[in-house]
Design a protein around this motif. Structure first.
Motif, PDB file in Angstrom:
ATOM      1  N   GLY A 401     -55.628 -12.855   6.077  1.00 58.53           N
ATOM      2  CA  GLY A 401     -55.516 -13.162   7.495  1.00 58.53           C
ATOM      3  C   GLY A 401     -56.720 -12.747   8.318  1.00 58.53           C
ATOM      4  N   GLU A 402     -56.757 -13.313   9.516  1.00 60.28           N
ATOM      5  CA  GLU A 402     -57.783 -13.011  10.496  1.00 60.28           C
ATOM      6  C   GLU A 402     -57.231 -13.364  11.869  1.00 60.28           C
ATOM      7  OE1 GLU A 402     -61.099 -15.523   9.657  1.00 60.28           O
ATOM      8  OE2 GLU A 402     -59.947 -17.375   9.819  1.00 60.28           O
ATOM      9  N   ASN A 403     -58.002 -13.085  12.909  1.00 57.56           N
ATOM     10  CA  ASN A 403     -57.540 -13.365  14.263  1.00 57.56           C
ATOM     11  C   ASN A 403     -57.380 -14.862  14.486  1.00 57.56           C
ATOM     12  OD1 ASN A 403     -56.855 -12.973  16.952  1.00 57.56           O
ATOM     13  ND2 ASN A 403     -58.979 -12.993  17.642  1.00 57.56           N
ATOM     14  N   GLY A 404     -56.214 -15.260  14.977  1.00 60.82           N
ATOM     15  CA  GLY A 404     -55.980 -16.668  15.263  1.00 60.82           C
ATOM     16  C   GLY A 404     -54.510 -16.990  15.348  1.00 60.82           C
ATOM     17  N   GLN A 409     -52.891 -16.830   9.965  1.00 59.01           N
ATOM     18  CA  GLN A 409     -53.707 -16.034  10.868  1.00 59.01           C
ATOM     19  C   GLN A 409     -52.782 -15.192  11.747  1.00 59.01           C
ATOM     20  OE1 GLN A 409     -56.054 -19.114  12.884  1.00 59.01           O
ATOM     21  NE2 GLN A 409     -57.779 -18.697  11.517  1.00 59.01           N
ATOM     22  N   PHE A 410     -53.347 -14.149  12.381  1.00 59.83           N
ATOM     23  CA  PHE A 410     -52.511 -13.218  13.133  1.00 59.83           C
ATOM     24  C   PHE A 410     -53.173 -12.813  14.446  1.00 59.83           C
ATOM     25  CE2 PHE A 410     -51.953 -12.515   8.582  1.00 59.83           C
ATOM     26  CZ  PHE A 410     -50.601 -12.749   8.432  1.00 59.83           C
ATOM     27  N   PHE A 411     -52.325 -12.451  15.375  1.00 59.27           N
ATOM     28  CA  PHE A 411     -52.782 -11.821  16.606  1.00 59.27           C
ATOM     29  C   PHE A 411     -51.879 -10.611  16.865  1.00 59.27           C
ATOM     30  CE2 PHE A 411     -52.893 -11.864  21.455  1.00 59.27           C
ATOM     31  CZ  PHE A 411     -54.020 -11.056  21.501  1.00 59.27           C
ATOM     32  N   LEU A 412     -52.425  -9.433  16.604  1.00 54.71           N
ATOM     33  CA  LEU A 412     -51.696  -8.174  16.729  1.00 54.71           C
ATOM     34  C   LEU A 412     -50.446  -8.138  15.835  1.00 54.71           C
ATOM     35  CD1 LEU A 412     -51.942  -7.590  20.596  1.00 54.71           C
ATOM     36  CD2 LEU A 412     -53.477  -6.755  18.796  1.00 54.71           C
ATOM     37  N   PRO A 413     -50.620  -8.306  14.525  1.00 46.60           N
ATOM     38  CA  PRO A 413     -49.450  -8.157  13.645  1.00 46.60           C
ATOM     39  C   PRO A 413     -48.921  -6.732  13.731  1.00 46.60           C
ATOM     40  CG  PRO A 413     -51.480  -8.105  12.365  1.00 46.60           C
ATOM     41  CD  PRO A 413     -51.873  -8.476  13.766  1.00 46.60           C
TER      42      PRO A 413
END
Length: 598
Positions: A401-404, A409-413
């Motif tokens: 994963g990465e920001n997105g 993708q994840f945003f603040l997992p």
């Protein structure tokens, strides 16, 4: 007749069965105790913010606990008691303290610009008032008392030093400026046995010394990071040999000047949120840093041992811990968020730490959640780096994963969990969704933002139990449950009543199906039995009060129920883990069951 006796016996045994079943399903109060950090002969757990310590010649110690407006006192035998601070109508205790030979306590009240005076038993009076005249103060910060009982005050806002003699007459030294004998917001002050005065001239980033014999001032130091230079020095002490000790606060270190004028220093950033230092007669240095008190000498290497408090970077101590899980062997896996690492406690109670701050593999930025599977793989929600990191049983790291906002993708997992099949579940909090990775490595997303069933607003944690998925829907103040058929139900609403929540952020289910929720904003843990009855632990009289005693909480977050039936709760703002044995269902004796089948 025999048939009648047999019938009566069956009825009696049936009643016994009912009683046993009823007893096993009754809710028994949980009894919580702290399991970490653990008190030792050198360490005492305490909650609050230690501003500074004073150590008397007999070993008696006083620690100013600014959070709770009290003083923690340890006598020469090692026994701790608490001295209540002044009522808020009298003043606010938030800076330094000094203690004279009779046990009288002095503390500058920078909020109300006066000096607080305590008798050591909880009674307080004041000296002075707001102003610039003699015996008046403006935001005083530092204080000292000599063996004769003379009082020395760093009158910080008036950029001067004031001294009160034993006749209660005041004298002042200095004015605003950068010349020798002038000051810019001095914060620290001490005096030696000869009457020489030492001042941490804080905003001038230097130390000034007044020689009692010549009545002249001298200076040493300037702004910088080199040894002998300072960045906002706030406290100062001198030992019996004349060595001068300074808390170089913004450089995060302690500096010492010997009698020849040579300086030595601990490493830069040895201490975070450094506030003050003190000495004892044996040459030990007591440092108030990050709300705790640490003790060591200039020869101490690495992390200084913690003496009192709750926060440290040593293993087994925490700084704003949050997520937690357990495995089948009895290990505890804890996210030590403020220290940017994961800590693991084995079944014997020993802690080890893995990871550090950063964005490389095995490094973290504000991690929040942790999970472990049956193969021993550890999964971490590396929240600030917007990714999931995996550490296999051999210690090898990988990430996904990465920001997105795309799939995978994840945003603040935040929350993370696994099921018995090896599927991975992530609360992709900033994207207001859940993501699931199957054993083939394929990601799918569940739900969309919103307040309806199956929609989320800041999903924070999750767990899987008996084919059901449980999610804390933080900003909707509820727990959502998804069954194996994909049907969602909601539990709870916003409030402080039983079964209501305020920003819940932890969820667990035990083997009997009882539900446990970290009701974070209400500073409590709520338990819902399988019959739907709620019980709460913590929250005080109002239902949302924070506390620090066993069974009380201050912003609890992660929780987990172990295979052995122990509930573990991460009490975040108290920097501890609390535990309680969970009542388990009692299996009816086999003989009774067989008899009822006849």
């Amino acid at each position: 007749m025999e048939n009648g006796k047999h019938s009566i016996l069956c009825v009696l045994m049936f009643l016994v069965f009912i009683l046993l079943t009823a007893e096993s399903s009754m809710a028994k109060p949980l009894i919580f105790s702290r399991i970490a950090p653990v008190n030792t002969s050198q360490f005492t757990y305490g909650v609050g913010t230690a501003r500074n310590a004073v150590v008397k010649s007999d070993g008696t110690m006083y620690i100013l606990n600014a959070t709770y407006n009290e003083i923690e006192k340890r006598d020469s035998a090692g026994n701790w008691t608490t001295i209540a601070g002044p009522d808020t109508s009298i003043g606010v205790m938030a800076n330094m303290i000094a203690v004279d030979s009779s046990g009288t306590i002095y503390s500058p009240d920078s909020t109300n610009s006066r000096i607080l005076v305590g008798d050591g038993n909880g009674s307080w009076t004041t000296i002075g008032s707001n102003g610039s005249g003699l015996g008046q103060f403006t935001t005083p910060r530092g204080i000292a008392v000599d063996s004769a009982g003379q009082l020395y005050v760093a009158d910080s806002g008036n950029n001067r030093i004031q001294v009160r003699d034993t006749s209660e007459q005041w004298t002042s030294y200095g004015s605003y400026g950068t010349s020798v004998g002038q000051f810019k917001f001095p914060c620290g002050i001490t005096v030696d046995g000869s009457g020489n005065i030492y001042v941490a001239d804080t905003s001038n980033n230097r130390i000034q010394i007044r020689d009692a014999s010549s009545e002249t001032w001298s200076e040493t130091g300037s702004s910088g990071t080199e040894t002998g230079k300072f960045d906002y020095p706030e406290s100062i002490a001198v030992d019996g040999s004349g060595n001068v000790y300074v808390s170089d606060n913004y450089n995060g270190r302690i500096q010492v000047r010997d009698t020849s004028g040579s300086w030595t220093a601990t490493a830069l950033d040895s201490f975070t949120n450094l506030y003050s230092l003190a000495l004892d007669s044996s040459g030990n240095i007591y440092v108030a840093s990050d709300g705790s008190v640490f003790v060591g000498t200039m020869a101490t290497e690495g992390v200084w041992p913690i003496l009192w408090g709750s926060t440290s970077s040593a293993a087994g101590y925490f700084l704003y811990p949050c997520g937690l899980t357990t495995d089948t062997s009895g290990k505890i896996f804890l996210v030590d968020q403020g220290n940017s690492r994961i800590q693991i406690r084995d079944a014997a109670g020993n802690w080890t730490a893995i990871g550090s701050e950063g964005d490389g593999l095995g490094e973290f930025l504000g991690p929040s959640g942790v999970a472990v599977d049956t193969a021993g793989n550890i999964y971490i929600a590396d929240t600030g780096n917007n990714r999931i990191q995996i550490r296999d049983a051999a210690g090898n790291w990988s990430s996904t994963g990465e920001n997105g906002s795309d799939i995978g993708q994840f945003f603040l997992p935040n929350g993370i969990a696994t099921d018995t099949s090896g599927n991975l579940y992530v609360a992709d909090m900033g994207n207001n969704r859940l993501q699931v990775r199957d054993t083939a490595g394929t990601w799918t997303a569940i739900t969309t933002p919103g307040a309806g069933l199956g929609s989320f607003s800041w999903p924070s944690s999750l767990t899987v139990s008996a084919g059901k998925l449980y999610v804390t829907d933080m900003y909707n103040n509820r727990v959502l449950v998804r069954d194996a058929a994909g049907t969602w139900t909601a539990i709870g609403s916003e409030g402080t009543a039983l079964g209501q929540f305020q920003s819940p952020s932890g969820v667990a289910v035990d083997a009997s199906g009882n539900l446990y929720v970290a009701d974070t904003g209400n500073n409590r843990v709520q338990v819902r039995s399988v019959s739907g009855n709620w019980t709460r632990y913590g929250g005080g009289d109002s239902g949302s009060d924070a506390g620090r005693d066993d069974g009380e909480f201050n912003f609890p977050q992660g929780l987990s129920v172990s295979k052995a039936g122990v509930l573990y709760v991460v009490d975040t703002n108290n920097n501890r883990v609390e535990a309680a044995k969970v009542a388990t269902a009692t299996t009816a004796p086999a003989g009774v069951t067989l008899l009822l089948l006849q």
